[in-house]
Motif scaffolding. Sequence first.
Motif, PDB file in Angstrom:
ATOM      1  N   GLN A 110       0.799  -1.474  -0.176  1.00  0.00           N
ATOM      2  CA  GLN A 110       0.421   0.023   0.272  1.00  0.00           C
ATOM      3  C   GLN A 110       0.972   1.208   0.282  1.00  0.00           C
ATOM      4  OE1 GLN A 110      -2.619  -0.193   3.178  1.00  0.00           O
ATOM      5  NE2 GLN A 110      -2.311   1.817   4.010  1.00  0.00           N
ATOM      6  N   ASN A 111       1.641   1.440   0.614  1.00  0.00           N
ATOM      7  CA  ASN A 111       2.426   2.391   0.877  1.00  0.00           C
ATOM      8  C   ASN A 111       3.779   2.646  -0.041  1.00  0.00           C
ATOM      9  OD1 ASN A 111       4.457   0.208   1.945  1.00  0.00           O
ATOM     10  ND2 ASN A 111       4.844   1.406   3.445  1.00  0.00           N
ATOM     11  N   THR A 112       3.599   1.166  -1.775  1.00  0.00           N
ATOM     12  CA  THR A 112       5.217   1.672  -2.328  1.00  0.00           C
ATOM     13  C   THR A 112       5.032   1.388  -3.595  1.00  0.00           C
ATOM     14  OG1 THR A 112       5.019  -0.837  -2.588  1.00  0.00           O
ATOM     15  CG2 THR A 112       7.009   0.788  -0.668  1.00  0.00           C
ATOM     16  N   LEU A 113       2.880   1.161  -3.798  1.00  0.00           N
ATOM     17  CA  LEU A 113       2.581   1.377  -5.487  1.00  0.00           C
ATOM     18  C   LEU A 113       2.157   2.356  -5.314  1.00  0.00           C
ATOM     19  CD1 LEU A 113       2.148  -0.306  -7.632  1.00  0.00           C
ATOM     20  CD2 LEU A 113      -0.230  -1.089  -6.653  1.00  0.00           C
ATOM     21  N   SER A 114       2.663   3.104  -6.171  1.00  0.00           N
ATOM     22  CA  SER A 114       2.778   4.573  -6.614  1.00  0.00           C
ATOM     23  C   SER A 114       3.246   4.190  -7.837  1.00  0.00           C
ATOM     24  CB  SER A 114       3.420   5.071  -6.317  1.00  0.00           C
ATOM     25  OG  SER A 114       4.955   5.891  -6.506  1.00  0.00           O
ATOM     26  N   PRO A 115       2.657   5.608  -9.167  1.00  0.00           N
ATOM     27  CA  PRO A 115       2.838   5.473 -10.270  1.00  0.00           C
ATOM     28  C   PRO A 115       4.184   5.597 -10.753  1.00  0.00           C
ATOM     29  CG  PRO A 115       1.181   8.129  -9.342  1.00  0.00           C
ATOM     30  CD  PRO A 115       1.503   6.759  -8.650  1.00  0.00           C
ATOM     31  N   PHE A 116       5.485   5.861  -9.918  1.00  0.00           N
ATOM     32  CA  PHE A 116       6.446   5.340  -9.647  1.00  0.00           C
ATOM     33  C   PHE A 116       7.221   4.029  -9.945  1.00  0.00           C
ATOM     34  CE2 PHE A 116       6.352  10.106  -7.466  1.00  0.00           C
ATOM     35  CZ  PHE A 116       6.934  10.196  -8.529  1.00  0.00           C
ATOM     36  N   ALA A 117       5.994   2.921  -8.978  1.00  0.00           N
ATOM     37  CA  ALA A 117       6.539   2.324  -9.527  1.00  0.00           C
ATOM     38  C   ALA A 117       6.306   1.444 -11.279  1.00  0.00           C
ATOM     39  CB  ALA A 117       4.966   0.964  -8.636  1.00  0.00           C
ATOM     40  N   GLY A 118       5.052   2.682 -11.613  1.00  0.00           N
ATOM     41  CA  GLY A 118       5.171   2.071 -13.933  1.00  0.00           C
ATOM     42  C   GLY A 118       5.811   2.074 -14.547  1.00  0.00           C
ATOM     43  N   LEU A 119       7.104   2.723 -13.806  1.00  0.00           N
ATOM     44  CA  LEU A 119       8.784   2.651 -14.032  1.00  0.00           C
ATOM     45  C   LEU A 119       9.693   2.179 -14.161  1.00  0.00           C
ATOM     46  CD1 LEU A 119       7.774   7.086 -14.387  1.00  0.00           C
ATOM     47  CD2 LEU A 119       6.996   5.392 -15.736  1.00  0.00           C
ATOM     48  N   ALA A 120       9.753   1.205 -13.005  1.00  0.00           N
ATOM     49  CA  ALA A 120      10.140   1.245 -12.171  1.00  0.00           C
ATOM     50  C   ALA A 120      10.375  -0.745 -12.500  1.00  0.00           C
ATOM     51  CB  ALA A 120       9.929   0.883 -10.676  1.00  0.00           C
ATOM     52  N   PHE A 121      11.712  -0.566 -13.679  1.00  0.00           N
ATOM     53  CA  PHE A 121      11.664  -2.227 -14.207  1.00  0.00           C
ATOM     54  C   PHE A 121      13.172  -1.943 -14.542  1.00  0.00           C
ATOM     55  CE2 PHE A 121       7.497  -1.518 -15.763  1.00  0.00           C
ATOM     56  CZ  PHE A 121       6.746  -1.934 -15.813  1.00  0.00           C
ATOM     57  N   HIS A 122      13.275  -3.301 -14.735  1.00  0.00           N
ATOM     58  CA  HIS A 122      15.468  -3.800 -14.499  1.00  0.00           C
ATOM     59  C   HIS A 122      14.508  -3.305 -16.233  1.00  0.00           C
ATOM     60  CE1 HIS A 122      18.047  -6.362 -16.541  1.00  0.00           C
ATOM     61  NE2 HIS A 122      18.440  -6.367 -15.229  1.00  0.00           N
ATOM     62  N   PRO A 123      16.133  -2.999 -17.447  1.00  0.00           N
ATOM     63  CA  PRO A 123      16.311  -2.632 -18.340  1.00  0.00           C
ATOM     64  C   PRO A 123      15.371  -3.407 -20.069  1.00  0.00           C
ATOM     65  CG  PRO A 123      17.993  -2.174 -17.295  1.00  0.00           C
ATOM     66  CD  PRO A 123      17.751  -3.069 -16.386  1.00  0.00           C
ATOM     67  N   LEU A 124      16.381  -4.746 -19.607  1.00  0.00           N
ATOM     68  CA  LEU A 124      15.952  -6.322 -19.858  1.00  0.00           C
ATOM     69  C   LEU A 124      14.118  -6.139 -20.094  1.00  0.00           C
ATOM     70  CD1 LEU A 124      18.709  -8.565 -19.721  1.00  0.00           C
ATOM     71  CD2 LEU A 124      18.628  -7.147 -21.623  1.00  0.00           C
ATOM     72  N   ASP A 125      13.364  -6.030 -18.419  1.00  0.00           N
ATOM     73  CA  ASP A 125      12.394  -6.095 -18.830  1.00  0.00           C
ATOM     74  C   ASP A 125      11.476  -4.813 -19.646  1.00  0.00           C
ATOM     75  OD1 ASP A 125       9.609  -6.604 -17.889  1.00  0.00           O
ATOM     76  OD2 ASP A 125      10.375  -6.194 -16.061  1.00  0.00           O
ATOM     77  N   GLY A 126      11.771  -3.787 -19.786  1.00  0.00           N
ATOM     78  CA  GLY A 126      11.327  -3.152 -20.173  1.00  0.00           C
ATOM     79  C   GLY A 126      11.203  -2.767 -21.547  1.00  0.00           C
ATOM     80  N   VAL A 127      12.928  -3.535 -22.389  1.00  0.00           N
ATOM     81  CA  VAL A 127      12.769  -3.781 -23.617  1.00  0.00           C
ATOM     82  C   VAL A 127      11.707  -4.967 -24.122  1.00  0.00           C
ATOM     83  CG1 VAL A 127      14.249  -4.954 -25.371  1.00  0.00           C
ATOM     84  CG2 VAL A 127      15.061  -3.852 -24.014  1.00  0.00           C
ATOM     85  N   LEU A 128      11.283  -6.564 -22.999  1.00  0.00           N
ATOM     86  CA  LEU A 128      10.841  -7.067 -23.982  1.00  0.00           C
ATOM     87  C   LEU A 128       8.926  -6.674 -23.840  1.00  0.00           C
ATOM     88  CD1 LEU A 128      12.633  -9.960 -21.695  1.00  0.00           C
ATOM     89  CD2 LEU A 128      12.244  -9.934 -23.873  1.00  0.00           C
ATOM     90  N   GLN A 129       8.603  -5.930 -22.955  1.00  0.00           N
ATOM     91  CA  GLN A 129       7.586  -5.818 -22.900  1.00  0.00           C
ATOM     92  C   GLN A 129       7.300  -4.473 -23.747  1.00  0.00           C
ATOM     93  OE1 GLN A 129       4.864  -5.420 -19.075  1.00  0.00           O
ATOM     94  NE2 GLN A 129       7.131  -5.591 -17.980  1.00  0.00           N
ATOM     95  N   ALA A 130       8.555  -3.509 -24.008  1.00  0.00           N
ATOM     96  CA  ALA A 130       8.093  -2.372 -25.694  1.00  0.00           C
ATOM     97  C   ALA A 130       8.422  -2.930 -26.660  1.00  0.00           C
ATOM     98  CB  ALA A 130       9.008  -1.699 -24.847  1.00  0.00           C
ATOM     99  N   LEU A 131       9.090  -3.961 -26.928  1.00  0.00           N
ATOM    100  CA  LEU A 131       8.923  -5.565 -27.935  1.00  0.00           C
ATOM    101  C   LEU A 131       7.943  -5.588 -28.592  1.00  0.00           C
ATOM    102  CD1 LEU A 131      11.051  -6.548 -29.729  1.00  0.00           C
ATOM    103  CD2 LEU A 131      11.320  -8.497 -28.514  1.00  0.00           C
ATOM    104  N   PRO A 132       6.528  -6.200 -28.106  1.00  0.00           N
ATOM    105  CA  PRO A 132       5.473  -6.063 -29.042  1.00  0.00           C
ATOM    106  C   PRO A 132       5.052  -4.297 -30.127  1.00  0.00           C
ATOM    107  CG  PRO A 132       5.171  -7.135 -26.856  1.00  0.00           C
ATOM    108  CD  PRO A 132       6.347  -6.161 -26.509  1.00  0.00           C
ATOM    109  N   HIS A 133       4.816  -3.216 -28.925  1.00  0.00           N
ATOM    110  CA  HIS A 133       4.826  -2.219 -30.076  1.00  0.00           C
ATOM    111  C   HIS A 133       5.742  -2.552 -31.694  1.00  0.00           C
ATOM    112  CE1 HIS A 133       2.385   0.156 -26.673  1.00  0.00           C
ATOM    113  NE2 HIS A 133       3.714  -0.231 -25.941  1.00  0.00           N
TER     114      HIS A 133
END
Length: 143
Positions: free
Chosen positions: A38-61
């Motif tokens: 409850q005290n850590t889930l925030s809009p900033f959590a939406g940006l907190a990704f390991h770089p490779l995780d971010g690449v994998l989830q951006a790959l569909p685009h």
Amino acid sequence: MVYLVSVEFMIYWVHRELHDIKPLYKYLHATHHIYNKQNTLSPFAGLAFHPLDGVLQALPHVIALFLVPMHFKTHIFLVFLELLWTVNIHDCINAKLWPVMGAGYHTVHHITYCHNYGHFTIWMDWMFGTLCYPTDDDESKNM
């Protein structure tokens, strides 16, 4: 529409596999899931990704561009909307607009780890049996 449905389908499966394949979860996606309370889930959590995780989830685009070619500026605009959406589903404010994957549904994902992998909508979770509806009790815990 083909672009958005394709992206939704691919992100659902990438996100689900990031949970189901234990080494991917442990070394890539767990970084994002440290923001689950409850005290850590925030809009900033939406940006907190390991770089490779971010690449994998951006790959569909990128893959979707092969299905639906579009102007570069349109693609950049949709990727920008993706960023806004990712922040939105982590803000703990649920507008309850069916079939939109609002923050209430995504908060359930952060609590259970095995539901609500979808991105813009809940359709893929509904189709593949991973949909879990938020309850009013869940939402009051996360505000």
